[in-house]
Design a protein around this motif. Structure first.
Motif, PDB file in Angstrom:
ATOM      1  N   GLN A  33      -0.767   5.173  -8.731  1.00  0.00           N
ATOM      2  CA  GLN A  33      -1.841   6.047  -9.222  1.00  0.00           C
ATOM      3  C   GLN A  33      -1.263   7.221 -10.017  1.00  0.00           C
ATOM      4  OE1 GLN A  33      -3.581   6.401  -5.392  1.00  0.00           O
ATOM      5  NE2 GLN A  33      -5.100   4.800  -5.766  1.00  0.00           N
ATOM      6  N   LYS A  73       0.206   5.226  -4.053  1.00  0.00           N
ATOM      7  CA  LYS A  73       0.183   6.608  -4.551  1.00  0.00           C
ATOM      8  C   LYS A  73       0.993   6.716  -5.848  1.00  0.00           C
ATOM      9  CE  LYS A  73       1.214  11.253  -2.828  1.00  0.00           C
ATOM     10  NZ  LYS A  73       2.657  11.398  -3.005  1.00  0.00           N
ATOM     11  N   LYS A 104      -6.273  -1.946 -10.962  1.00  0.00           N
ATOM     12  CA  LYS A 104      -6.703  -3.339 -10.893  1.00  0.00           C
ATOM     13  C   LYS A 104      -5.572  -4.205 -10.373  1.00  0.00           C
ATOM     14  CE  LYS A 104      -9.447  -3.179 -15.067  1.00  0.00           C
ATOM     15  NZ  LYS A 104      -9.299  -3.439 -16.465  1.00  0.00           N
ATOM     16  N   SER A 139      -9.263  -3.087  -2.223  1.00  0.00           N
ATOM     17  CA  SER A 139     -10.225  -2.138  -1.647  1.00  0.00           C
ATOM     18  C   SER A 139      -9.600  -0.764  -1.418  1.00  0.00           C
ATOM     19  CB  SER A 139     -10.777  -2.686  -0.329  1.00  0.00           C
ATOM     20  OG  SER A 139      -9.767  -2.623   0.671  1.00  0.00           O
ATOM     21  N   MET A 140      -8.252  -0.726  -1.375  1.00  0.00           N
ATOM     22  CA  MET A 140      -7.559   0.543  -1.148  1.00  0.00           C
ATOM     23  C   MET A 140      -7.085   1.193  -2.449  1.00  0.00           C
ATOM     24  SD  MET A 140      -5.067  -1.104   1.746  1.00  0.00           S
ATOM     25  CE  MET A 140      -4.245   0.344   2.370  1.00  0.00           C
ATOM     26  N   GLY A 141      -7.149   0.434  -3.555  1.00  0.00           N
ATOM     27  CA  GLY A 141      -6.413   0.817  -4.760  1.00  0.00           C
ATOM     28  C   GLY A 141      -7.137   1.697  -5.756  1.00  0.00           C
ATOM     29  N   GLY A 142      -8.414   2.050  -5.498  1.00  0.00           N
ATOM     30  CA  GLY A 142      -9.134   2.899  -6.439  1.00  0.00           C
ATOM     31  C   GLY A 142      -9.239   2.245  -7.813  1.00  0.00           C
ATOM     32  N   ASP A 143      -8.792   2.979  -8.832  1.00  0.00           N
ATOM     33  CA  ASP A 143      -8.917   2.489 -10.209  1.00  0.00           C
ATOM     34  C   ASP A 143      -7.920   1.388 -10.563  1.00  0.00           C
ATOM     35  OD1 ASP A 143     -10.890   4.260 -10.649  1.00  0.00           O
ATOM     36  OD2 ASP A 143      -9.630   5.768 -11.643  1.00  0.00           O
ATOM     37  N   SER A 203       0.825  -1.219   0.000  1.00  0.00           N
ATOM     38  CA  SER A 203       0.000   0.000   0.000  1.00  0.00           C
ATOM     39  C   SER A 203       0.858   1.267   0.000  1.00  0.00           C
ATOM     40  CB  SER A 203      -0.955   0.003   1.190  1.00  0.00           C
ATOM     41  OG  SER A 203      -0.217   0.081   2.393  1.00  0.00           O
TER      42      SER A 203
END
Ligand SMILES: [Mg+2]
Length: 395
Positions: free
Chosen positions: A217, A214, A247, A241-245, A210
């Protein structure tokens, strides 16, 4: 007709380096039944797979793989599935079985395609093979500068999608990884599709993964592949669930259908990646592709070796029009290139197409392979149970 011969050829580069490059050796499998021959390739330590083919029986669920193959009737595609099930039943406790059976299964599909005069994807039930967009699969450079140069090179060579993986990524500081990602993005330019393969380096440690989200992204990474080992389902789900867009991709480590099913159902994957040379061959790939498709998960091949393996790995999702990406080896050792007479080349639009020839449509280059052939002899009680066969004169 019956399976009369299963021959396996251990091929290797002269020096094996301690890098994530799986194209440094190979196990080529030849299956002969009646007048037909098929070829396949296993993606795992060749000597271990040879041993699993020929080892003495330990007990009733731990027979050598070869025992369930020789003299079996091989007349239609149903026989391929029947034989695969027999191998898995009789060699259940031999952990190399699925790897070894992968090459055998691929060879049986190649053989059956030649017998029935059809490409394998048609035998799997697809009417049409859709073109795929190859992504250039590369190892991260040792430095960001080297990664930048690699990205510039493949971009100039026309690739619109690139995957960087392994190398130093994930092993050092967050800042070092950020530099690598920005170098990759810079070389690829803004419109290129950037994929990152972490090669399971974080085990199941969500915290370390995690910390890089950033940077993933900021650099527009489309998927993060194998942040964790296959089967670390909770870690995959939490990171997703933490990763936004972004995959998550994974699945290359699966070596049977049920492992892949678990990953699809419980790892929150955007994309499942299957290696035909590990999971049990084309038969199991097709089951996984069907399952993924039914659940709206993208399917993509995992291939870092030869074009025989590449053709085998695409067959299972050739007819899935919307699963358009394809892992395409661009950095393989000379063995991976020399292994076959023909190759799956990009067309004028940068896309690739499966051969329309019978079987896999890829012919091994037996003359070229001579120099890679490893001389092996395995003896038990002074009896030779395996000796490297000579390469046949024709494929
Ligand atoms: Mg990978």
């Amino acid at each position: 007709m019956k399976i009369e011969a299963i021959d396996c050829y251990y091929l290797s580069m002269p020096n094996i380096l301690d890098t994530g490059d799986g194209s440094q050796d190979a196990l080529l499998i030849r299956v002969q039944a009646g007048e037909y021959v098929g070829w396949g390739e296993c993606e795992a330590a060749p000597l271990v797979s040879i041993a699993s083919l020929v080892c003495p029986m330990s007990h009733s669920a731990c027979k050598p793989v070869r025992a369930s193959l020789l003299d079996q009737e091989l007349n239609d595609t149903a026989d391929i599935n029947r034989i695969g099930n027999l191998v898995r039943e009789n060699s259940m406790d031999l952990l190399q079985t699925d790897h070894t059976q992968s090459g055998v299964d691929i060879a049986m599909w190649d053989l059956m395609g030649k017998k029935l005069d059809a490409p394998v994807y048609q035998l799997l039930g697809y009417k049409k093979s859709y073109p795929k967009t190859p992504y250039a699969s590369l190892l991260f450079g040792d430095t960001p500068q080297e990664t930048l140069e690699k990205a510039l090179r493949v971009r100039a060579d026309g690739y619109k999608a690139v995957k960087f993986g392994w190398g130093p990524f994930g092993r050092g500081t967050v800042a070092e990884d950020e530099d690598q990602l920005h170098a990759a993005r810079e070389g690829l330019s803004q419109d290129g599709l950037l994929l990152v393969d972490v090669g399971t380096v974080w085990g199941d440690d969500v915290e370390r993964a995690s910390q890089r989200l950033k940077a993933f992204q900021e650099t527009g990474v489309t998927w993060v592949e194998e942040p964790f080992v296959s089967g670390a389902l909770d870690s995959y789900r939490t990171l997703a669930s933490m990763g936004g867009d972004i995959k998550l991709a994974g699945g290359e480590g699966c070596h049977n259908y049920h492992m892949a099913q678990q990953m699809i159902d419980h790892a929150a994957l955007g994309c499942v990646q299957i290696d035909a040379g590990r999971i049990g061959g084309i038969s199991i790939c097709k089951r996984v592709a069907d399952y993924a498709h039914a659940r709206g998960i993208s399917y993509v091949n995992h291939t870092f070796t030869s074009h025989l393996a590449l053709s085998a790995s695409i067959q299972a999702y050739a007819g899935l029009e919307h699963d358009t990406l394809c892992e395409y080896p661009v950095e393989s050792q000379s063995l991976g290139v020399d292994m076959t007479q023909n190759h799956i080349e990009r067309d004028a639009n940068g896309q690739i197409h499966l051969p329309e020839a019978p079987g896999l449509g890829i012919r091994p280059d037996l003359l070229a392979l001579e120099k890679y052939l490893v001389d092996v002899e395995i003896k038990v009680h002074n009896q030779v149970i395996y000796r490297t066969p000579t390469l046949p004169a024709t494929a």
